[in-house]
Design a protein around this motif. Structure first.
Motif, PDB file in Angstrom:
ATOM      1  N   MET A   1       0.802  -1.215   0.114  1.00 25.44           N
ATOM      2  CA  MET A   1       0.051   0.236   0.051  1.00 25.44           C
ATOM      3  C   MET A   1       0.877   1.265  -0.172  1.00 25.44           C
ATOM      4  N   THR A   2       0.352   2.209  -0.786  1.00 27.97           N
ATOM      5  CA  THR A   2       1.331   3.582  -0.819  1.00 27.97           C
ATOM      6  C   THR A   2       0.976   4.315   0.415  1.00 27.97           C
ATOM      7  N   ASN A   3       1.811   5.335   0.708  1.00 28.71           N
ATOM      8  CA  ASN A   3       1.568   6.272   1.621  1.00 28.71           C
ATOM      9  C   ASN A   3       0.315   7.092   1.402  1.00 28.71           C
ATOM     10  N   LYS A   4      -0.136   7.236   0.365  1.00 26.62           N
ATOM     11  CA  LYS A   4      -1.410   7.989   0.061  1.00 26.62           C
ATOM     12  C   LYS A   4      -2.673   7.070   0.242  1.00 26.62           C
ATOM     13  N   GLU A   5      -2.423   5.720   0.218  1.00 24.89           N
ATOM     14  CA  GLU A   5      -3.637   4.699   0.428  1.00 24.89           C
ATOM     15  C   GLU A   5      -3.567   4.591   2.028  1.00 24.89           C
ATOM     16  N   ARG A   6      -2.388   4.701   2.762  1.00 23.34           N
ATOM     17  CA  ARG A   6      -2.418   4.478   4.193  1.00 23.34           C
ATOM     18  C   ARG A   6      -3.237   5.638   4.502  1.00 23.34           C
ATOM     19  N   ALA A   7      -2.921   6.726   4.283  1.00 26.98           N
ATOM     20  CA  ALA A   7      -3.737   8.034   4.568  1.00 26.98           C
ATOM     21  C   ALA A   7      -5.097   7.797   4.378  1.00 26.98           C
ATOM     22  N   GLU A   8      -5.525   7.375   3.209  1.00 22.35           N
ATOM     23  CA  GLU A   8      -6.886   7.308   2.943  1.00 22.35           C
ATOM     24  C   GLU A   8      -7.514   6.223   3.749  1.00 22.35           C
ATOM     25  N   THR A   9      -6.876   5.118   4.004  1.00 25.09           N
ATOM     26  CA  THR A   9      -7.493   4.016   4.839  1.00 25.09           C
ATOM     27  C   THR A   9      -7.720   4.465   6.258  1.00 25.09           C
ATOM     28  N   LEU A  10      -6.664   5.241   6.611  1.00 22.27           N
ATOM     29  CA  LEU A  10      -6.747   6.063   8.325  1.00 22.27           C
ATOM     30  C   LEU A  10      -7.896   6.644   8.321  1.00 22.27           C
ATOM     31  N   LYS A  11      -8.234   7.572   7.423  1.00 22.13           N
ATOM     32  CA  LYS A  11      -9.405   8.605   7.124  1.00 22.13           C
ATOM     33  C   LYS A  11     -10.664   7.620   6.989  1.00 22.13           C
ATOM     34  N   LEU A  12     -10.760   6.654   6.400  1.00 22.26           N
ATOM     35  CA  LEU A  12     -11.895   5.825   5.893  1.00 22.26           C
ATOM     36  C   LEU A  12     -12.344   5.118   7.438  1.00 22.26           C
ATOM     37  N   LEU A  13     -10.973   4.501   8.141  1.00 24.43           N
ATOM     38  CA  LEU A  13     -11.507   3.922   9.387  1.00 24.43           C
ATOM     39  C   LEU A  13     -11.942   4.724  10.229  1.00 24.43           C
ATOM     40  N   THR A  14     -11.461   6.087  10.476  1.00 28.45           N
ATOM     41  CA  THR A  14     -11.750   7.113  11.495  1.00 28.45           C
ATOM     42  C   THR A  14     -13.343   7.397  11.036  1.00 28.45           C
ATOM     43  N   LEU A  15     -13.529   7.571   9.820  1.00 30.11           N
ATOM     44  CA  LEU A  15     -15.104   8.171   9.494  1.00 30.11           C
ATOM     45  C   LEU A  15     -16.142   6.941  10.003  1.00 30.11           C
ATOM     46  N   ALA A  16     -15.503   5.610   9.387  1.00 22.16           N
ATOM     47  CA  ALA A  16     -16.379   4.294   9.823  1.00 22.16           C
ATOM     48  C   ALA A  16     -16.380   4.184  11.490  1.00 22.16           C
ATOM     49  N   ARG A  17     -15.648   4.562  12.216  1.00 24.89           N
ATOM     50  CA  ARG A  17     -15.639   4.312  13.655  1.00 24.89           C
ATOM     51  C   ARG A  17     -16.723   5.268  14.202  1.00 24.89           C
ATOM     52  N   LYS A  18     -16.958   6.352  13.462  1.00 22.71           N
ATOM     53  CA  LYS A  18     -18.070   7.480  13.917  1.00 22.71           C
ATOM     54  C   LYS A  18     -19.320   6.939  13.820  1.00 22.71           C
ATOM     55  N   THR A  19     -19.624   6.002  13.013  1.00 19.36           N
ATOM     56  CA  THR A  19     -20.690   5.218  12.909  1.00 19.36           C
ATOM     57  C   THR A  19     -21.211   4.129  14.025  1.00 19.36           C
ATOM     58  N   PHE A  20     -20.084   4.141  14.664  1.00 19.65           N
ATOM     59  CA  PHE A  20     -20.329   2.804  15.970  1.00 19.65           C
ATOM     60  C   PHE A  20     -20.034   3.826  17.268  1.00 19.65           C
ATOM     61  N   PRO A  21     -20.846   4.628  17.652  1.00 19.04           N
ATOM     62  CA  PRO A  21     -20.757   5.631  18.807  1.00 19.04           C
ATOM     63  C   PRO A  21     -20.037   4.841  20.138  1.00 19.04           C
ATOM     64  N   SER A  22     -20.357   3.439  20.290  1.00 19.16           N
ATOM     65  CA  SER A  22     -19.898   2.824  21.363  1.00 19.16           C
ATOM     66  C   SER A  22     -18.607   2.172  21.464  1.00 19.16           C
ATOM     67  N   SER A  23     -18.046   2.468  20.110  1.00 13.60           N
ATOM     68  CA  SER A  23     -16.652   1.716  20.131  1.00 13.60           C
ATOM     69  C   SER A  23     -15.476   2.545  20.772  1.00 13.60           C
ATOM     70  N   LYS A  24     -14.931   1.680  21.218  1.00  9.55           N
ATOM     71  CA  LYS A  24     -13.810   2.016  22.299  1.00  9.55           C
ATOM     72  C   LYS A  24     -12.284   2.098  21.412  1.00  9.55           C
ATOM     73  N   VAL A  25     -12.369   1.959  19.934  1.00  8.91           N
ATOM     74  CA  VAL A  25     -11.192   1.780  19.214  1.00  8.91           C
ATOM     75  C   VAL A  25     -10.952   3.332  19.027  1.00  8.91           C
ATOM     76  N   ASP A  26      -9.587   3.679  19.402  1.00  7.94           N
ATOM     77  CA  ASP A  26      -8.972   4.985  19.450  1.00  7.94           C
ATOM     78  C   ASP A  26      -8.183   5.103  18.200  1.00  7.94           C
ATOM     79  N   ALA A  27      -7.585   6.325  18.033  1.00  4.87           N
ATOM     80  CA  ALA A  27      -6.750   6.645  16.949  1.00  4.87           C
ATOM     81  C   ALA A  27      -5.443   5.903  16.658  1.00  4.87           C
TER      82      ALA A  27
END
Length: 183
Positions: A1-27
């Motif tokens: 995975m490229t650095n750009k894809e890593r950044a996009e993946t992190l952004k995607l997972l961060t947004l996805a986490r917001k749809t699960f308000p009870s999630s304790k998964v942090d940055a």
């Protein structure tokens, strides 16, 4: 995975986490997700995450993201392995199209179906009586499902070993040292 894809993946997972308000998964944990999924492409991860956003009740684990991504790729490529019922259907087709003496190779959909047939035994299949068919079918399905699980476990272990790279040598050496001490 490229650095750009890593950044996009992190952004995607961060947004996805917001749809699960009870999630304790942090940055920090999400950074670990990105590292663990590094062998996949961003589109594969995105497809898996989108699938999980529509099906998961809780924020998915790394393994669930990986599995969903694999399922989406297999679906798009039509590479999925048959379920046990479909595999048994191949066996029925085989018995109708071939004879016990026929040595030509049969086009099984995957190695696991072929191995399950081998374990049941072609002779047993051709000698199968109608009253015994449900028993043999159940045995075949159990064997086939165990073979699929074993193949999946092997693929996961190989992936983990590749990700460990040179660290695997240290692990092997450590195991050897423990065996020497213990025995």
């Amino acid at each position: 995975m490229t650095n750009k894809e890593r950044a996009e993946t992190l952004k995607l997972l961060t947004l996805a986490r917001k749809t699960f308000p009870s999630s304790k998964v942090d940055a920090e944990a999400l950074t670990l997700y990105v590292a663990a999924l590094d062998d996949l492409t961003y589109p594969q991860i995105k497809a898996g995450v989108v699938k999980l956003l529509n099906t998961a009740k809780f924020f998915p684990t790394i393994a669930e993201v990986r599995e969903a991504a694999g399922q989406m790729v297999a679906h798009v490529r039509h590479e999925g392995k048959p379920d046990a019922g479909e595999a048994w259907g191949e066996v029925i087709k085989f018995m109708h199209e071939r004879s016990q003496c026929d040595t030509r190779p049969f086009p099984w959909s995957c190695p696991e179906v072929k191995e399950a047939v081998k374990r049941i035994g072609k002779t047993s299949l051709f000698a199968l009586e109608m009253k015994d068919e449900p028993i043999v079918r159940a045995q075949f399905m159990k064997i086939y499902e165990k073979l699929l699980a074993s193949a999946h476990d092997k693929a996961v272990m190989e992936l983990a070993a590749r990700k460990m790279g040179r660290d695997i040598k240290g692990l092997v050496q450590g195991v050897a040292e423990v065996r020497q001490i213990g025995g």
